[in-house]
Design a protein around this motif. Structure first.
Motif, PDB file in Angstrom:
ATOM      1  N   GLY A 113       0.810  -1.224   0.000  1.00  0.00           N
ATOM      2  CA  GLY A 113       0.000   0.000   0.000  1.00  0.00           C
ATOM      3  C   GLY A 113       0.840   1.269   0.000  1.00  0.00           C
ATOM      4  N   LYS A 114       0.193   2.388  -0.324  1.00  0.00           N
ATOM      5  CA  LYS A 114       0.849   3.701  -0.304  1.00  0.00           C
ATOM      6  C   LYS A 114       1.086   4.116   1.145  1.00  0.00           C
ATOM      7  CE  LYS A 114      -0.224   8.499  -1.757  1.00  0.00           C
ATOM      8  NZ  LYS A 114       1.067   8.987  -2.202  1.00  0.00           N
ATOM      9  N   GLY A 115       2.248   4.692   1.429  1.00  0.00           N
ATOM     10  CA  GLY A 115       2.472   5.251   2.757  1.00  0.00           C
ATOM     11  C   GLY A 115       3.764   4.871   3.457  1.00  0.00           C
ATOM     12  N   THR A 153       7.348   5.111   2.416  1.00  0.00           N
ATOM     13  CA  THR A 153       8.350   6.180   2.407  1.00  0.00           C
ATOM     14  C   THR A 153       7.756   7.422   3.066  1.00  0.00           C
ATOM     15  OG1 THR A 153       9.439   5.349   0.429  1.00  0.00           O
ATOM     16  CG2 THR A 153       9.713   7.691   0.889  1.00  0.00           C
ATOM     17  N   THR A 154       6.476   7.647   2.805  1.00  0.00           N
ATOM     18  CA  THR A 154       5.773   8.792   3.384  1.00  0.00           C
ATOM     19  C   THR A 154       5.849   8.750   4.909  1.00  0.00           C
ATOM     20  OG1 THR A 154       4.242   8.208   1.614  1.00  0.00           O
ATOM     21  CG2 THR A 154       3.708  10.128   2.912  1.00  0.00           C
ATOM     22  N   MET A 212       1.666  -1.949   5.324  1.00  0.00           N
ATOM     23  CA  MET A 212       0.783  -1.004   4.646  1.00  0.00           C
ATOM     24  C   MET A 212       0.073  -1.802   3.552  1.00  0.00           C
ATOM     25  SD  MET A 212       2.851   1.076   6.325  1.00  0.00           S
ATOM     26  CE  MET A 212       3.114   2.806   6.778  1.00  0.00           C
ATOM     27  N   LYS A 213      -1.187  -2.062   3.798  1.00  0.00           N
ATOM     28  CA  LYS A 213      -1.927  -2.962   2.928  1.00  0.00           C
ATOM     29  C   LYS A 213      -2.836  -2.173   1.993  1.00  0.00           C
ATOM     30  CE  LYS A 213      -4.651  -7.072   3.477  1.00  0.00           C
ATOM     31  NZ  LYS A 213      -5.572  -7.798   4.363  1.00  0.00           N
ATOM     32  N   GLU A 214      -2.667  -2.424   0.717  1.00  0.00           N
ATOM     33  CA  GLU A 214      -3.514  -1.701  -0.249  1.00  0.00           C
ATOM     34  C   GLU A 214      -4.932  -2.255  -0.212  1.00  0.00           C
ATOM     35  OE1 GLU A 214      -2.045  -1.247  -4.358  1.00  0.00           O
ATOM     36  OE2 GLU A 214      -4.054  -1.863  -4.937  1.00  0.00           O
ATOM     37  N   HIS A 249      -6.682   1.548  -4.587  1.00  0.00           N
ATOM     38  CA  HIS A 249      -5.679   2.494  -5.091  1.00  0.00           C
ATOM     39  C   HIS A 249      -6.180   3.126  -6.379  1.00  0.00           C
ATOM     40  CE1 HIS A 249      -1.948   4.464  -6.013  1.00  0.00           C
ATOM     41  NE2 HIS A 249      -1.320   3.898  -4.998  1.00  0.00           N
TER      42      HIS A 249
END
Lengths: 171, 171
Positions: free
Chosen positions: B12-14, B16-17, B152-154, B157
């Motif tokens: 999922g996204k997040g 590096t963020t 971090m599970k997508e 998206h």
């Protein structure tokens, strides 16, 4: 076109942290960010750090701290609603490109405002403005209408070893 | 006591963020941070943004960009190893309180270095120095030895709607 709605939920560490990262990335691209924090009231290290970006990132907090283990009061509800109304007002006068509604899921979960009240505010955002919503317990309706959802899933956490929240790491 | 090892993985996204957010939070508490990025080589908005904190956050990149869909070259491997050796050198001379090894999981997955090579560097860190490791495909051995792991599970998206990475939002 409306900007996308991103939701970060789940029981793992990294939700508010990702929202901070997203704000910094946006600021790095010169975007104007409105960072709203519900529920939490303390000035954590990340809020202090974001002050270095006060030309691009505007921060407001509408909370009294964690109430998860105590009774929710009228004051909690009033503070959250004040925040939501303030976001609506700010969205009318400023051209933000990103808005973060940190812990809004928690506010929804504890009934501080309804999803309809939240959506009526989000719908006022300028064209192209991205919305980031964080917090555990994102309601099903929000997940359905969001464009991106990441679940931060706890696989392992050191609080089981008795580690408390540490300044500069968790808060 | 050694600082903890935190791992952020998953599709999922997040990730590096969140590492950016953790660096900012640490800087907000006055902590000194070493932020190392493997694999990626472009100067994304978040890297630009972190420059405002260059009194506390030191950044180095050791990558040529995404190679996931192309053949890995000796140059990719050399660059990653150079990075790892440089981290070892820096850890000996500076008293960092947080080190971020962004995309180190990807470097491990693609065999740019081994987990033993990575751990021998991490083990050189100063007392109390926290380690943040990000990237998809965290190996089982790393998950076992880490103190905190978030996946971090997508769930959803927007790239499925054809949205490409946007400046200030994804990069």
């Amino acid at each position: 076109m409306k900007g996308y709605i991103q939701v970060y939920t789940g029981n793992g560490k990294g939700k508010t942290t990702a929202a901070i990262g997203l704000s910094i990335r946006a600021a790095g691209a010169g975007k104007r960010v409105l960072f709203i924090q519900f529920v939490k009231g303390e000035v954590y290290s990340e809020i202090k750090a974001l002050k270095r970006y006060d030309d691009l990132i505007e921060i407001h907090q509408y909370g009294q701290g964690c109430f998860i283990e105590k009774q929710i009061t009228d004051e909690d509800r009033e503070l959250a609603m004040t925040g939501l109304n303030e976001v609506k007002r700010l969205l009318k006068i400023n051209n933000y490109e990103v808005i973060v509604l940190d812990e809004a899921n928690i506010a929804l979960y504890f009934g501080l405002f309804t999803i309809d009240e939240l959506m009526s505010v989000i719908d006022c955002r300028p064209k192209g403005c991205e919305v980031i919503i964080t917090g555990r317990y994102a309601p099903k309706e929000l997940i359905e209408l969001a464009d991106l959802v990441t679940e931060m899933k706890e696989i392992k956490h050191y609080y089981t070893k008795g580690v408390c929240a540490r300044k500069g790491i968790e808060k």
